[in-house]
Design an enzyme around this catalytic site. Structure first.
Site, PDB file in Angstrom:
ATOM      1  N   ASP A   1      -2.650  -4.374  -4.834  1.00 28.47           N
ATOM      2  CA  ASP A   1      -2.159  -4.637  -3.487  1.00 28.47           C
ATOM      3  C   ASP A   1      -2.212  -6.143  -3.190  1.00 28.47           C
ATOM      4  O   ASP A   1      -1.270  -6.715  -2.628  1.00 28.47           O
ATOM      5  CB  ASP A   1      -3.017  -3.860  -2.474  1.00 28.47           C
ATOM      6  CG  ASP A   1      -2.671  -4.206  -1.043  1.00 28.47           C
ATOM      7  OD1 ASP A   1      -1.576  -3.824  -0.600  1.00 28.47           O
ATOM      8  OD2 ASP A   1      -3.487  -4.867  -0.366  1.00 28.47           O
TER       9      ASP A   1
ATOM     10  N   LYS B   1       0.945  -8.986  -2.698  1.00 30.53           N
ATOM     11  CA  LYS B   1       1.072  -9.917  -1.570  1.00 30.53           C
ATOM     12  C   LYS B   1       1.179 -11.362  -2.063  1.00 30.53           C
ATOM     13  O   LYS B   1       1.960 -12.156  -1.527  1.00 30.53           O
ATOM     14  CB  LYS B   1      -0.113  -9.743  -0.614  1.00 30.53           C
ATOM     15  CG  LYS B   1      -0.030  -8.408   0.135  1.00 30.53           C
ATOM     16  CD  LYS B   1      -1.314  -8.033   0.849  1.00 30.53           C
ATOM     17  CE  LYS B   1      -1.136  -6.705   1.589  1.00 30.53           C
ATOM     18  NZ  LYS B   1      -2.434  -6.136   2.035  1.00 30.53           N
TER      19      LYS B   1
END
Lengths: 378, 378
Positions: free
Chosen positions: A229, A233
């Site tokens: 995750d 980003k």
């Protein structure tokens, strides 16, 4: 300001974030600059007539769920695309497709939509952190004659103004030296609880267990602990920096996908590939000692452990992993709950960075980030 | 995106911020969406032909100062207004007036410009924090048919995304509970140095003296210590909240001007009205004991002193003054230099606020806030 025709909004994905987005959109005081024209769930489509005034926003706010579930139209992105294309090309309407899914197959359609002049807004990280070819196709479709615009603020930090701030820094000619932050609400919670700088503390597996019970982790905690995750980003931020027109070539590595980010997973090698979250958690205590050792080493240096992401423009590196910070550092003192914190070290914000902090996950703040983007297109 | 005609930019004010703004604007890589059409100093005007390509941006960047100082056109806002109005009404151009002065008389012209469809961008706090009638005239002119838009991000926190974040929170339906922050770079520096939570420390007058030497204060330190700069910023934020269309009436007091903000000045009553900064500083040490006493009281409670501004929407109060914060609070731990920090406590960002922090003063970051606004209008 002159009064304009409302922008037409088609929503794909009506889960937690999608439902909250629809609710926020339909709560905008009249006259709203936005008009909802379709909702698509995983199984059905609800089509709303943009010219009809029969269903007012407050009424629709109460009724959309039942209207959608009783609709006989199947979910069909092909016909949605055809309808939106007609609205743009024949009726000269301005249309926004809001993708509130986390689907790869929806993400794969962005270039098609953008090329047709349909704007795309989304909290879905897949397109912007996946295979570089999809990213290139998006850039090309959006910059083509009559291409739509894309905005994705909510992909990083949910409602926090991270991407807009980065673009403003770049757009006004600032030079990014380094972006450094706690980008995962889950990792933030886990390490705020696990590593406080004081000696000792709860077992790592216990903290992960509580985080899972509270709904802060994915059903399978490995899906957070792998760091993907955060890597996604960082890929999004890194690509924005690299794609910005400047005089100097980017020093950042071209990222083939988020998997190209140097990511130090927290999954113990012995626990890789365990199929269920329950089994994973049951076996995690066997590895508590190694996490406790890292914590002890840090606290002896007067430091805490934080799982951070770094886009090091100057050093030409993008990495995610556990790092140590002094107990006086904002990553140690200022964080609580599942806060995100992002520091922009730039030529202008130097030696002290520009900092943005706050909840980086949750339906309300994520939907806000999406609606904020939609309103920017008004 | 389709390629549009460039926006025409007229700059009034070429001081520190103005010069930096012009430099940043002329550094945008070609093809820039912006075209400089005039520069006005306190004495002269330089007019540039929007259709001429003779002066390229890099060339102009080197030459504008000498071109302006050798121009024979006087500074004349009346003829500037006439010229810009013609460009908007006859030539259908999009025009932005950038006011980089801190002048009341330039601010008084915003309603005229906006009513003519000229957009106004500025770091000048005067119009937005002065007499409420001017503020109402601005709102009315901008919302009239064909009215221009106004943006003023750089009036609060310089380049930090404070106003845009507030508008996004409000626009997406969040409810502001309280905005609380260190809004003055000068006050930030003074109290970061003066009150650290430890016992003792430098004399107040000594810290103010150093701040003045470093150029952090106005020539007359009383112009910072009166708290008016903070009161102006609070007025701007408070009016944005009150003017936003929502279902519930504002609980904030209508502010006749920034002087309506409850402001606890730090100027000792005996030193009110002293004409020069030098005399003020010479007489300040006589009051060091009272500041030392406040600091001692705070440190005994495990707290620091900070000069903060608060827009308390729930409590219906807008105030500026010295308050005490625990040494673990971000206002104590996280600040350094002349940083600003702004916390948004909202319905969605609760119990933990959304925080924005970084340099809140200086020509480069202020000009960046102005150029960011200009780019938002593209």
């Amino acid at each position: 300001m002159s009064t304009q025709k409302p922008l037409l909004v088609a929503v794909v994905g009506v889960g937690l974030v999608g439902s909250e987005f629809i609710s926020q959109l339909l709560s905008i005081p009249s006259p709203s600059p936005l008009k909802l024209i379709s909702l698509t769930s995983s199984t059905r489509t609800l089509t709303l007539d943009p010219n009809s005034s029969s269903s007012s926003a407050p009424q629709l706010k109460n009724e959309w769920k039942s209207l959608l579930s009783s609709s006989s139209l199947p979910a069909d992105l092909q016909s949605l695309t055809t309808r939106l294309t007609t609205l743009v090309s024949q009726d000269k309407e301005r249309v926004i497709l809001v993708d509130n899914t986390s689907s790869d197959s929806v993400a794969a359609l962005y270039p098609t939509w953008l090329a047709q002049g349909i704007n795309v807004v989304t909290p879905n990280k897949k397109a912007y952190s996946g295979d570089v070819q999809l990213w290139k196709d998006i850039l090309e479709a959006s910059s083509s004659q009559g291409g739509g615009r894309y905005l994705n603020e909510a992909t990083v930090g949910a409602g926090l103004p991270v991407i807009s701030t980065l673009k403003e820094l770049l757009g006004t000619g600032d030079k990014i030296i380094k972006i450094e932050g706690v980008f995962s609400g889950t990792m933030s919670y886990i390490f705020n609880e696990f590593s406080t700088g004081r000696e000792g503390g709860p077992a790592f597996s216990a903290v992960v267990g509580v985080a899972r019970e509270k709904g802060y982790t994915e059903p399978h905690p490995a899906d957070d602990l792998n760091g993907f995750d955060v890597a996604r980003k960082l890929t999004i931020l890194s690509r924005i920096i690299s794609s910005f027109p400047t005089s100097s070539p980017s020093t950042l590595p071209p990222l083939q996908s988020f998997k190209s980010v140097k990511t130090a997973s927290l999954i113990p090698p012995e626990l890789e590939g365990i199929p269920t979250g329950d089994e994973f958690l049951a076996r995690l205590p066997a590895h508590d000692a190694q996490f406790a050792k890292l914590r002890e080493e840090a606290s002896k240096e007067g430091k805490v452990l934080r799982f951070v992401g770094v886009v090091d423009v100057k050093g030409g590196e993008v990495r995610a992993g556990l790092e140590k910070y002094p107990t006086t550092h904002p990553f140690a003192t200022s964080l609580g709950g599942s806060d995100n914190i992002i520091m922009f070290h730039t030529e202008r914000y130097s030696p002290r960075p520009l900092i943005i902090q706050g909840a980086g996950a949750g339906a309300a703040v994520t939907a806000m980030g999406v609606l904020g983007d939609v309103l920017k297109l008004v």
